[in-house]
Enzyme design. Structure first.
Site, PDB file in Angstrom:
ATOM      1  NE  ARG A  36     -13.995   0.843   2.979  1.00 29.62           N
ATOM      2  CZ  ARG A  36     -14.573   0.405   1.585  1.00 29.62           C
ATOM      3  NH1 ARG A  36     -14.714  -0.866   2.042  1.00 29.62           N
ATOM      4  NH2 ARG A  36     -14.680   1.045   0.588  1.00 29.62           N
ATOM      5  CB  CYS A  37     -10.528   3.283  10.257  1.00 32.49           C
ATOM      6  SG  CYS A  37      -9.357   2.559  11.070  1.00 32.49           S
ATOM      7  CD  GLN A  92      -2.679  -1.377   1.984  1.00 28.67           C
ATOM      8  OE1 GLN A  92      -3.378  -2.371   3.585  1.00 28.67           O
ATOM      9  NE2 GLN A  92      -3.765   0.540   1.896  1.00 28.67           N
ATOM     10  CD  GLU A 116      -9.374   4.999   5.967  1.00 29.15           C
ATOM     11  OE1 GLU A 116      -9.213   5.683   5.685  1.00 29.15           O
ATOM     12  OE2 GLU A 116      -8.666   3.743   5.058  1.00 29.15           O
TER      13      GLU A 116
END
Lengths: 284, 805
Positions: free
Chosen positions: B383-384, B236, B759
């Site tokens: 996902r945040c 990522q 997110e």
């Protein structure tokens, strides 16, 4: 997730299968759809040096319906069960149960024979077949023999099938009356938290016969004769439902796992059975 | 030359710029199975590596015998810590300032820990080789509870000096990692001590995992002739990985090329550096051949990158009419065997200090203690943005708990405490400066749309019916209002391993009026190739369809910190706009020259520069691009290129209002989601279709976490949820229909006003689903029950409240 090395065989007929089984004994396993066996091999929890794929063995994929019975070949898939119009008419519980097994992709490969023969307490067909009083046909070097589904299961993954035998067909009397297959699961693809198969016959307002089996609540499927008996002769009122649930509760022996503790499973088993009986009764 | 498209509206539409639901350009290959993921990389002579992993959560390793494994056909090498030690690679630094064993150095600290790396001709031989490696373990006492860990005589990290400070200051115990504080302790305690009303609650935010469909993996290829290392991987943050590889291997950074190909979801799982990467690189150097390592699902769930695992203790004070006066939060954070959390360096608990939420809370204090246990390391932002899901869950539960204490409607309690529109930019008690917001408008829109009062009336009736024995189903109304903090971040306070968290974009306009833009980020499904081209289309007036977006190859893309924490649009999206504006500035000069007027006498209009007051006199961007390459323009260099490195002045603060309506079968514990309404305000909307997709995905992962997804251990430290049979990954079957909605409150400091959205739905969704479950049982006395709300735990709520016979 890679299995140990194994020899792969794809015999064209049952003689070929039996010869391989005779040669390799418990080092060999037959595979139908493979949806239970292959994951176990990949996890290296099943050691199968000789894998015999049944896909090319003919004559095992028929569904035959006569006046009093249904014969389902071992290689009939869950998808075949769902799609077969005649079967849905005479034994709708099979379709109702098959639709609750895994997901469409699995059902295209997963077979009735594999499901009942594997002896996995999580599988749905064993309990269903006990409810329907089916008979399993086994073939071995000495020919064929029949074993009632209600006598087939000994413990988890332990059945009356000998290592050198192959389960070839499931035969069941034409089911009578109302039916229901009720299953609680955490998600698509999951085994049951609790499932109940119920077939019930009504005369006027009275229950004249009832057959009940439970799934994934013991190390084998549980045919609860007492639960069925508790309904017979009653109008399936609240007292009868309670009696049936109580009888079933005495027969199951669930263990704690990620689906929940024992008290929860026993409670849910009761709720699921009650709903299954009520639905079956409403259809009887 | 007259342009083909004359009508202004048509010209705008032709660009497919910002605001257009342009179809995803990536999907042509993804839907045809033509993606190129790391496991699709196949090189001549490529070998495969895989790990011998520890079956124990805590054990000393007394011996490793590789003799039999080396006899397995196809096995070429087995690496152990002893082999890596001479290279100094048996340990590696973590992103959190700790260090982590690459291969077990004398002991193991969690089940599944990497013990040896088997290198073989194919992955089948590697799997057989793993079976043949003989490792002798001496079991040690296992600690899976962080509170017990802080009291235990068992020292987990024997490699650390128990009295020495850690990377984030003093340690209280050998198993303690750090204490991190924000806000004012004494004033907060004083406010709470003297408050009219105080609500207290303890809550556990369980451990879970991002579980992308594609697991982590890499291919390392060391070319010994030219000294170049190429590393393909599921990264990522490819540029950061290049720097890390250079720092720990000693290979000069220009000799390392990191490539992130297509990535099948990241959700934070693919931010960190894992032992598999190091071992693959070493194995490639040792063998001179490319080496591939790909996790299987169990490896992924059990070893790389857990999320959450926060034990949160809160106190919230208010006046008796509901005005919040203070908030106190203590967190015991279970970080597992190594502190490998992926957070900006100065934030060992991430942005947990956004835990005052969307509310005007004058006084607050946060304290976080990080603790070692015998669990897998990780602590990623699933996902945040960093720990924001934990923070928002905490405050959205505390609001509900306070509403119960006050006997007040929770929607009303939120309303009277929201930060008001005119208070922005708003500095929160724990330090963050919220850029913009209009919470009341969003809240009213949400409540009106779902007919909130009607729902409450229906719920009251349901409770009556339940008590009268007419139904066995309860109804829950879940509310949440969240403020995210994304777009990390300003270099002055955000870095990872000393690398400032700016991001970048480099644009080249080709002579015929098409373009390529390269960014320092990397899409894992977000649709960057689609949306960044839209930003550029609007900025430079060339159609999005004529702009290629490229990311993930460190040899060609400009340096950037990658994609996670919803930072791509806030940071790289800003860089893209700024680079586009540089292009436009030069184009203006070229246009003025071509139109024979002064620079200031032309103005930009959609896809062209026009002479002010004479719109019939213009040069399209396409014409300008050609001119940039074919004319000698006095005082202007040939070519049309630009690069921008964008250091954001602040974070962005997306927000949203969610409502969930749920029916719960009290007897089976099965919840049924009847309705889910999600209003998101992510500032300027670049591609509404992609936003909607992001919202659906984030909500689905929120549903998963709230309703059953967990990484659970038994007392022996065995992971109980290592396969997708037990680790809940929802399918279309389990997912409800989502209603999406929006308001638009642009970020005042972002060049295009965009805030990021990927997110938000996860951050806001988890408390919304959880609140719905909890709300259903509120009339019967439930104040708080921990997630995950799977069937048996919901059943237990009912059972504990005496709702079963």
């Amino acid at each position: 997730m890679i299995p140990a090395a194994f020899e792969y065989y794809r015999p064209k007929d049952m003689d070929g299968v039996l010869t391989l089984l005779a040669e390799h004994g418990d080092d060999a396993r037959v595979m139908a759809g493979g949806h239970s066996l292959i994951p176990m091999m990949k996890l290296r929890m099943a050691d199968v040096p000789h894998l015999i794929d049944m896909q090319d063995v003919g004559g095992l994929s028929d569904i035959e319906i006569t006046n009093d019975s249904i014969r389902i070949g071992a290689m009939v898939t869950q998808s075949d069960i769902i799609a077969h119009d005649g079967l849905s008419e005479v034994a709708p519980i099979l379709r109702e149960a098959a639709l609750q097994i895994a997901d469409p992709q699995v059902r295209y490969m997963g077979t009735v024979g594999g499901n009942v023969a594997n002896g996995d307490p999580g599988n749905d067909m064993p309990g269903l077949m006990q409810c329907l009083d089916a008979t399993f046909t086994l073939i071995g070097a000495d020919g064929e023999r029949d074993v009632p589904a209600r006598d087939f299961y000994e413990a988890a993954y332990m059945t009356a099938r000998e290592d050198e035998e192959v389960l070839t067909a499931v035969t069941l009397p034409l089911p009578k009356g109302g039916y229901a297959y009720e299953k609680q699961k955490r998600k698509i693809g999951d085994y049951a938290t609790a499932a109940a198969a119920v077939q019930i016959v009504k005369n006027g307002d009275t229950c004249v016969s009832a057959s009940i089996a439970m799934t994934n609540l013991s190390d084998t499927p549980i045919y609860s004769a007492d639960a069925g008996a508790a309904l017979v002769g009653t109008s399936v009122d609240d007292a009868a439902l309670k009696a049936a649930v109580s009888a079933m509760d005495g027969d199951i022996d669930p263990t704690e796992d990620n689906r929940g503790p024992i008290a929860f499973k026993k409670h849910v088993a009761g709720v699921i059975l009650r709903r299954a009986i009520e639905r079956a009764w409403s259809r009887a | 030359m007259k342009d083909e498209v004359d009508n202004r509206e048509d010209r705008v539409a032709n660009l497919k710029g910002m605001g257009c639901s342009r179809k995803r350009v990536e999907d042509a290959r993804f839907t045809q199975g033509k993606g190129n993921y790391v496991d699709d990389v196949k090189l001549d002579g490529m070998l495969f590596g895989d790990f011998v992993r520890s079956p124990y959560a805590h054990a000393r390793i007394t011996s490793i015998n590789t003799e039999e494994a080396l006899k397995v056909p196809g096995v070429l090498a087995v690496l152990t810590a002893a082999d890596l030690e001479p290279l100094g690679l048996h340990w590696m630094p973590t992103l959190a300032g700790d260090k982590q064993m690459v291969l077990a150095d004398g002991k193991v600290l969690f089940q599944g820990q990497e013990v040896a790396f088997v290198v073989a001709q194919d992955r089948y031989a590697a799997a057989d080789g793993i079976e043949a490696v003989e490792v002798e373990y001496e079991e040690l006492p296992v600690i899976v509870d962080p509170f017990e860990s802080l009291k235990s005589d068992v020292i987990l990290r024997e490699d650390l000096d128990p009295t020495a400070d850690g990377a984030h200051g003093p340690r209280k115990h050998p198993n303690h990692i750090f204490t991190w504080e924000a806000g004012d302790k004494e004033p907060t305690e004083e406010v709470i001590a003297n408050a009219e009303v105080v609500a207290e609650e303890e809550m556990y935010y369980h451990r879970t995992h991002p579980c992308p469909l594609e697991t982590c993996g890499c291919v390392a290829s060391m070319d010994k002739v030219n000294g170049k290392l190429t590393l393909w991987g599921t990264f990522q943050a490819p540029h950061a990985i290049r720097t890390v590889v250079s720092l720990i291997s000693g290979i000069e950074e220009h000799n390392i090329r990191v490539i992130s190909p297509d990535i099948g979801g990241g959700f934070g799982n693919k931010v960190g550096a894992y032992p598999g990467y190091v071992c693959s690189v070493v194995a490639s150097i040792v063998t001179g051949k490319p080496v591939k390592w790909i996790e299987d699902r169990m490896d992924n769930l059990m070893t790389t990158a857990f999320a959450r695992d926060y034990w949160m203790k809160g106190k919230i004070s208010a006046t008796k009419d509901g005005k919040i006066t203070g908030l106190h939060c203590h967190v015991t954070a279970d970080h597992g065997g190594f502190d490998a959390c992926a957070d900006p360096t100065k934030f060992p608990a991430g942005f947990m200090n956004i835990c005052t939420g969307s509310y005007d809370i004058p006084t607050a204090y946060l304290e976080v203690d990080g603790v070692y246990t015998n669990k897998a390391p990780g602590g990623v932002s699933y996902r945040c943005s960093f720990r924001v899901t934990e923070a928002v869950y905490f405050i959205e539960r505390m609001i509900e708990v306070l509403a119960i204490k006050l006997n007040m409607d929770a929607a009303e309690l939120r309303r009277i405490n929201f930060i008001k529109k005119e208070q922005f930019p708003y500095t929160a008690a724990l330090g963050w400066e919220y850029d913009s917001g209009d919470y009341h408008t969003a809240w009213e829109k949400a409540l009106t749309t779902v007919d909130y009062d009607g729902l409450r009336a229906e719920q009251a009736q349901r409770v009556e019916d339940f008590k009268a024995g007419k139904t066995r189903k309860l109804m829950g109304i879940g509310l949440s209002f969240f403020t995210e903090i994304v777009g990390a971040g300003p270099v002055k306070n955000c870095d990872i391993l000393g690398l400032g968290m700016f991001d970048s974009c480099e644009i080249r306009i080709h002579p015929t009026g098409s373009a390529i833009a390269r960014l320092g980020t990397i899409s894992q499904g977000q649709g960057h190739a689609t949306t960044f081209a839209q930003i550029l289309a609007s900025e430079i007036g060339l159609p999005a369809d004529s702009i290629t977006i490229e990311e993930g190859d460190t040899d060609t893309a400009p340096y950037g910190l990658g994609t996670y924490g919803s930072r791509s649009t806030p940071v790289a999206g800003a860089a893209t706009a700024m680079a586009g504006r540089k292009i436009r500035a030069k184009a203006q000069m070229i246009a003025a020259y071509l139109l024979e007027v002064h620079d200031n006498d032309v103005e930009f209009d959609v896809d062209r520069f026009v002479v002010k007051g004479a719109p019939e006199k213009f040069k399209t961007m396409k014409e300008i691009a050609f001119a940039a390459y074919n004319q000698a323009i006095p005082g202007i260099e040939p070519g049309l290129e630009a690069v921008s490195y964008y250091d954001p002045p602040n974070m962005t603060y997306p927000f949203g209002a969610y409502v969930c309506v749920m029916d719960i079968d009290v007897d089976t514990g099965v919840p049924e989601i009847r309705r889910f309404y999600a209003l998101d305000d992510c500032g300027t909307r670049i591609n509404p279709m992609i936003i909607e997709g992001q919202v659906h995905g984030g909500l689905t992962e929120a549903l998963a976490v709230a309703l059953g997804q967990e990484i659970a251990y038994d007392d022996m430290g065995n992971c109980k949820t290592g396969t997708l049979m037990d680790f809940f990954l929802p399918t279309a079957w389990e997912v409800p229909n989502y209603e999406t909605d929006y308001t638009v409150t642009p970020s005042p400091h972002h060049p295009i006003g965009a805030k990021g959205v990927g997110e938000s739905p996860h951050v806001g969704g988890v408390p919304c689903f959880s609140n719905a479950v909890q709300d259903a049982f509120r009339p019967f006395g439930n104040t708080h029950t921990n997630m995950p709300h799977d069937h048996w735990r919901i059943w237990k709520m009912a059972n504990d409240l005496g709702l079963h016979d």
